[in-house]
Design a protein around this motif. Sequence first.
Motif, PDB file in Angstrom:
ATOM      1  N   HIS A  98     -78.478 -22.244 -38.530  1.00 51.03           N
ATOM      2  CA  HIS A  98     -78.829 -21.079 -38.865  1.00 51.03           C
ATOM      3  C   HIS A  98     -78.826 -19.998 -38.042  1.00 51.03           C
ATOM      4  O   HIS A  98     -78.391 -18.851 -38.326  1.00 51.03           O
ATOM      5  CB  HIS A  98     -80.237 -21.500 -39.700  1.00 51.03           C
ATOM      6  CG  HIS A  98     -80.554 -20.322 -40.516  1.00 51.03           C
ATOM      7  ND1 HIS A  98     -80.126 -19.838 -41.562  1.00 51.03           N
ATOM      8  CD2 HIS A  98     -81.638 -19.365 -39.916  1.00 51.03           C
ATOM      9  CE1 HIS A  98     -81.133 -18.938 -42.195  1.00 51.03           C
ATOM     10  NE2 HIS A  98     -81.772 -18.562 -40.992  1.00 51.03           N
ATOM     11  N   HIS A 149     -75.669 -18.710 -37.156  1.00 52.69           N
ATOM     12  CA  HIS A 149     -74.873 -17.838 -38.578  1.00 52.69           C
ATOM     13  C   HIS A 149     -75.783 -16.522 -38.445  1.00 52.69           C
ATOM     14  O   HIS A 149     -74.934 -15.528 -38.673  1.00 52.69           O
ATOM     15  CB  HIS A 149     -75.395 -18.506 -39.899  1.00 52.69           C
ATOM     16  CG  HIS A 149     -75.228 -18.030 -41.115  1.00 52.69           C
ATOM     17  ND1 HIS A 149     -73.610 -17.734 -41.408  1.00 52.69           N
ATOM     18  CD2 HIS A 149     -76.007 -17.480 -41.739  1.00 52.69           C
ATOM     19  CE1 HIS A 149     -73.816 -17.175 -42.626  1.00 52.69           C
ATOM     20  NE2 HIS A 149     -74.959 -16.909 -43.014  1.00 52.69           N
ATOM     21  N   ASP A 150     -76.979 -16.434 -38.097  1.00 60.51           N
ATOM     22  CA  ASP A 150     -77.762 -15.062 -37.968  1.00 60.51           C
ATOM     23  C   ASP A 150     -77.203 -14.263 -36.808  1.00 60.51           C
ATOM     24  O   ASP A 150     -76.925 -13.210 -37.029  1.00 60.51           O
ATOM     25  CB  ASP A 150     -79.002 -15.260 -37.512  1.00 60.51           C
ATOM     26  CG  ASP A 150     -79.956 -15.628 -39.023  1.00 60.51           C
ATOM     27  OD1 ASP A 150     -79.697 -15.928 -39.981  1.00 60.51           O
ATOM     28  OD2 ASP A 150     -81.309 -16.117 -38.565  1.00 60.51           O
ATOM     29  N   LEU A 170     -74.032 -12.685 -38.189  1.00 61.19           N
ATOM     30  CA  LEU A 170     -74.342 -11.591 -39.356  1.00 61.19           C
ATOM     31  C   LEU A 170     -74.714 -10.372 -38.892  1.00 61.19           C
ATOM     32  O   LEU A 170     -74.436  -9.274 -39.139  1.00 61.19           O
ATOM     33  CB  LEU A 170     -75.260 -12.354 -40.447  1.00 61.19           C
ATOM     34  CG  LEU A 170     -75.015 -13.279 -41.482  1.00 61.19           C
ATOM     35  CD1 LEU A 170     -76.178 -13.648 -42.189  1.00 61.19           C
ATOM     36  CD2 LEU A 170     -73.977 -12.685 -42.258  1.00 61.19           C
TER      37      LEU A 170
END
Length: 107
Positions: A81, A84-85, A88
Motif C-alpha cells: 500500500h 502504491h501511495d 500516486l
Amino acid sequence: RTCFCMVSATCLVFLAWPCCISRNSVTYNSAISACERVSQWRCALALMNEMISSQCDANTITYNSAISVCEKAWQWERAIHLVHDMALNGIQMTTITCSAAIRACEK
C-alpha cells in the motif's frame, strides 16, 4: 525491552506534545527510522500519518523507512500500500524501496 520502551515513549511524546519538538521531515524521518529499528510498525505508520496530516512532505526516506518497518513486522499488505501511495504521489522509488517491498512479500 529497553529499546521498545524508549521508542514507544518517543512516539507518544512526538504525537502528544507538539510544542516540545520541532516537526519537520528530518524529525519525522528520524522518529520513523527509530521505530523501524525495533519493528514498531504501528508507531511508524502513526507518525507517518501525522506527518502527512500536518502538511509536512513525506519523501523517499519516509516511505523507505515505513516500508522497511512493515517488512520487518511481516506487514506485506501495508508495505505494498505504501509503494502504491508513493506512485500516486509521484515520490521517487529507489532500489531500497523495491528491495524492502520484495522482502515484505517474501515473508
